[in-house]
Design an enzyme around this catalytic site. Structure first.
Site, PDB file in Angstrom:
ATOM      1  N   LYS A   1      69.823  72.309  19.736  1.00 21.10           N
ATOM      2  CA  LYS A   1      70.014  72.241  21.189  1.00 21.10           C
ATOM      3  C   LYS A   1      70.518  70.857  21.604  1.00 21.10           C
ATOM      4  CE  LYS A   1      66.292  71.300  23.845  1.00 21.10           C
ATOM      5  NZ  LYS A   1      66.518  70.131  24.720  1.00 21.10           N
TER       6      LYS A   1
ATOM      7  N   ARG B   1      61.693  58.498  33.106  1.00 18.22           N
ATOM      8  CA  ARG B   1      63.016  58.721  32.520  1.00 18.22           C
ATOM      9  C   ARG B   1      64.176  58.358  33.449  1.00 18.22           C
ATOM     10  NH1 ARG B   1      62.676  64.313  29.158  1.00 18.22           N
ATOM     11  NH2 ARG B   1      64.179  63.334  27.806  1.00 18.22           N
TER      12      ARG B   1
ATOM     13  N   ASP C   1      59.995  63.943  19.478  1.00 18.14           N
ATOM     14  CA  ASP C   1      60.009  65.399  19.646  1.00 18.14           C
ATOM     15  C   ASP C   1      59.187  66.129  18.581  1.00 18.14           C
ATOM     16  OD1 ASP C   1      61.544  65.109  21.881  1.00 18.14           O
ATOM     17  OD2 ASP C   1      63.411  65.838  20.987  1.00 18.14           O
TER      18      ASP C   1
ATOM     19  N   ARG D   1      63.311  77.151  26.469  1.00 17.39           N
ATOM     20  CA  ARG D   1      64.359  76.142  26.648  1.00 17.39           C
ATOM     21  C   ARG D   1      64.853  75.636  25.291  1.00 17.39           C
ATOM     22  NH1 ARG D   1      62.525  71.217  29.447  1.00 17.39           N
ATOM     23  NH2 ARG D   1      64.605  70.719  28.736  1.00 17.39           N
TER      24      ARG D   1
ATOM     25  N   CYS E   1      60.040  63.677  35.870  1.00 18.72           N
ATOM     26  CA  CYS E   1      60.058  64.626  34.765  1.00 18.72           C
ATOM     27  C   CYS E   1      58.676  64.607  34.147  1.00 18.72           C
ATOM     28  CB  CYS E   1      61.124  64.192  33.779  1.00 18.72           C
ATOM     29  SG  CYS E   1      60.824  64.670  32.115  1.00 18.72           S
TER      30      CYS E   1
HETATM   31  C1  UD1 Z   1      66.972  62.781  24.068  1.00 14.47           C
HETATM   32  C2  UD1 Z   1      66.572  64.181  23.657  1.00 14.47           C
HETATM   33  C3  UD1 Z   1      65.068  64.353  23.742  1.00 14.47           C
HETATM   34  C4  UD1 Z   1      64.368  63.274  22.945  1.00 14.47           C
HETATM   35  C5  UD1 Z   1      64.870  61.891  23.332  1.00 14.47           C
HETATM   36  C6  UD1 Z   1      64.314  60.781  22.442  1.00 14.47           C
HETATM   37  C7  UD1 Z   1      68.522  65.458  24.300  1.00 14.47           C
HETATM   38  C8  UD1 Z   1      69.115  66.486  25.211  1.00 14.47           C
HETATM   39  N1  UD1 Z   1      67.240  65.129  24.538  1.00 14.47           N
HETATM   40  O1  UD1 Z   1      66.588  62.625  25.433  1.00 14.47           O
HETATM   41  O2  UD1 Z   1      64.724  65.640  23.236  1.00 14.47           O
HETATM   42  O3  UD1 Z   1      62.976  63.342  23.184  1.00 14.47           O
HETATM   43  O4  UD1 Z   1      66.306  61.834  23.239  1.00 14.47           O
HETATM   44  O5  UD1 Z   1      64.624  61.030  21.119  1.00 14.47           O
HETATM   45  O6  UD1 Z   1      69.154  64.996  23.380  1.00 14.47           O
HETATM   46  N2  UD1 Z   1      65.654  55.359  29.202  1.00 14.47           N
HETATM   47  C9  UD1 Z   1      65.795  54.382  30.166  1.00 14.47           C
HETATM   48  N3  UD1 Z   1      66.959  54.343  30.877  1.00 14.47           N
HETATM   49  C10 UD1 Z   1      67.971  55.223  30.665  1.00 14.47           C
HETATM   50  C11 UD1 Z   1      67.829  56.209  29.664  1.00 14.47           C
HETATM   51  C12 UD1 Z   1      66.652  56.253  28.945  1.00 14.47           C
HETATM   52  O7  UD1 Z   1      64.886  53.588  30.383  1.00 14.47           O
HETATM   53  O8  UD1 Z   1      68.996  55.126  31.342  1.00 14.47           O
HETATM   54  C13 UD1 Z   1      64.407  55.421  28.418  1.00 14.47           C
HETATM   55  C14 UD1 Z   1      63.677  56.777  28.560  1.00 14.47           C
HETATM   56  O9  UD1 Z   1      62.872  56.806  29.722  1.00 14.47           O
HETATM   57  C15 UD1 Z   1      62.881  56.784  27.274  1.00 14.47           C
HETATM   58  C16 UD1 Z   1      63.815  56.091  26.263  1.00 14.47           C
HETATM   59  O10 UD1 Z   1      64.735  55.346  27.056  1.00 14.47           O
HETATM   60  O11 UD1 Z   1      61.716  56.014  27.416  1.00 14.47           O
HETATM   61  C17 UD1 Z   1      64.596  57.016  25.361  1.00 14.47           C
HETATM   62  O12 UD1 Z   1      65.229  58.015  26.135  1.00 14.47           O
HETATM   63  P1  UD1 Z   1      66.593  58.693  25.688  1.00 14.47           P
HETATM   64  O13 UD1 Z   1      66.855  58.383  24.259  1.00 14.47           O
HETATM   65  O14 UD1 Z   1      67.632  58.363  26.686  1.00 14.47           O
HETATM   66  O15 UD1 Z   1      66.228  60.236  25.818  1.00 14.47           O
HETATM   67  P2  UD1 Z   1      67.169  61.393  26.285  1.00 14.47           P
HETATM   68  O16 UD1 Z   1      68.574  61.141  25.892  1.00 14.47           O
HETATM   69  O17 UD1 Z   1      66.877  61.737  27.712  1.00 14.47           O
END
Ligand code: UD1
Length: 431
Positions: free
Chosen positions: A22, A133, A319, A411, A128
């Site tokens: 996914k 996030r 995850d 999902r 969320c």
């Molecule tokens: C992706 C995965 C999710 C997984 C996560 C971490 C997808 C669709 N989802 O989520 O299943 O749990 O990676 O492996 O691929 N953060 C910030 N600012 C930002 C973006 C992120 O502070 O602009 C923080 C988040 O709150 C979190 C950390 O960075 O604490 C990692 O998040 P991120 O790697 O971005 O997760 P996703 O891409 O949302």
């Protein structure tokens, strides 16, 4: 609302086909917005999040068609789907609140729309279940490529300078999967060279890089934390097979650790699961890879405790945290699990406690006191991975468990109950 009824105590025996990831398929679908030509994706899983992304892309103007390739008779229940996406024209640059709210990955249209159309308007995702996030890193990356970002009534409006995005230096202070993907896609069509430092290295990013390269993008450093992208003026269509889902694979490893028996995982990619396989091996799961099949059994005797810290890839994935916590309730001794990626990702703890687990949480560390027998109970799914951890607990519990709110499971896990039932689990969906 659908529920799952599970009667525990049945060992698993049989073959499970692992689907496409996914978390790879979602950004791959967004990459189709970067070209007027057809992008064909094979091995697309059939999941609620994929449907949400399809709706979002259609309202941006993409035409989508799905072909089912049913499995041969008698094979394990799994469908490999081919999804064709064609975004000849972009009809709307707006990703509306209703869709972004239900799925945070919707924000991945930001980079492609901005790169192709020079403008994008994307709703802020809002709160969320597993933490706040934010998307600040996504926005910082777009600014580094020359975009001007303004906030308007809950929406982010991103505008490229005249002449389009310009290559730039993007240095992430924190590793983010989504922000790396957005930056990568946008940089492909920016003029000049972009350097992304402290990029996420998850296998799903490797998969996105492979598709973008097949579309004509020029990317160096795939699989490392420094990506160099030489912008091109346009991208072409391409065909790509979605990588196997490493989290689905890991979840079935955890299920087997709980129940015992012997399962064969077909189509898994153990090379993308290093930290999970290493932890499972330590805990007591035996995995042997032969001709594309991962044969999984449980070693004799009790499971061994194990401390775990979640980290960006190649560290232990957040995850898989809930699933590991669940099986560690059956280990002989204490295990400490530290969650470093997301705040508030221990929502499965009270539910596991209802089933007999002894887990104490202090800050971002949960200590699992093993071994405690699990007993069936009515429990509630709270997020995607927490839900599957309750299924795993129920498979090992004495008596019947009813899991409500399983729309979370739908999902991210295709035909979970069918795959488990085919291996002898007593699991039923009730509507
Ligand atoms: C992706 C995965 C999710 C997984 C996560 C971490 C997808 C669709 N989802 O989520 O299943 O749990 O990676 O492996 O691929 N953060 C910030 N600012 C930002 C973006 C992120 O502070 O602009 C923080 C988040 O709150 C979190 C950390 O960075 O604490 C990692 O998040 P991120 O790697 O971005 O997760 P996703 O891409 O949302």
């Amino acid at each position: 609302m659908d529920k799952l009824h599970i009667i525990g105590g049945r060992p698993l025996h049989g073959r499970i086909v692992i689907g496409g990831a996914k978390n790879a398929a979602l950004p791959l679908m967004c990459a189709a917005l970067l070209t007027r030509e057809k992008v064909t994706l094979d091995n697309v899983p059939y999941l609620a999040d994929i449907t949400t992304m399809a709706k979002l892309l259609m309202q941006h103007g993409a035409a989508l068609s799905l072909q089912d390739n049913p499995p041969p008779l008698g094979s394990a229940p799994h469908y490999s789907r081919r999804l064709t996406l064609e975004a000849t024209h972009i009809a709307s640059i707006t990703a509306p609140y209703d869709l972004v709210r239900t799925m945070r990955a919707s924000v991945l249209v930001l980079g492609p729309l901005l790169a192709r159309e020079g403008r994008a308007k994307v709703s802020l995702p809002g709160g969320c279940a597993i933490g706040t996030r934010p998307i600040d890193l996504h926005l910082m990356a777009m600014e580094a490529l020359g975009a001007r970002i303004t906030l308007e009534e809950g929406y982010v409006l991103a505008e490229a300078p005249a002449g389009g995005l310009k290559g730039g230096d993007i240095h992430f202070e924190k590793v983010s999967v989504g922000a790396t993907e957005n930056a990568l896609m946008a940089a492909c069509l920016a003029s000049g060279t972009t350097c992304i430092r402290n990029a996420a290295r998850e296998p799903e990013i490797g998969d996105l890089t492979a598709l973008l390269t097949a579309m004509g993008a020029r990317i160096e450093g795939a699989g490392t934390d420094t990506l160099i992208i030489h912008g091109v003026t346009s991208l072409a269509g391409a065909q790509h097979r979605v990588i196997a889902d490493r989290i689905e694979t890991g979840s079935y490893l955890a299920a087997l650790a709980m129940t015992g028996g012997e399962i064969e995982l077909e189509g898994a990619r153990p090379d993308t699961l290093g930290a999970v396989i290493e932890a499972m091996d330590h805990i007591g799961v035996k995995m042997v890879e032969e001709e594309g099949i991962l044969r999984v059994t449980r070693r004799a005797g009790a499971l061994t405790p194990r401390d775990i810290i979640t980290e960006p890839y190649p560290g232990f994935p957040t995850d898989m945290q809930a699933q590991l916590m669940t099986i560690l309730t059956q280990a002989e001794g204490d295990s400490a699990i530290s969650e470093t990626i997301f705040e508030n990702r221990f929502m499965h703890v009270p539910e596991l406690t209802r089933m007999g687990a002894r887990i104490s949480v202090s800050g971002h560390t949960a200590t699992v006191h093993g071994r405690t027998p699990l007993k069936g109970a009515p429990v509630m799914a709270t997020d995607l991975r927490a839900s599957v951890s309750l299924v795993i607990a129920a498979l090992g519990a004495e008596g019947e468990t009813t899991i409500s709110r399983i729309y979370h499971l739908d999902r991210g896990y295709e035909r979970l109950e069918e795959k488990l039932a085919a291996c002898g689990a007593e699991i039923k969906r009730v509507r």
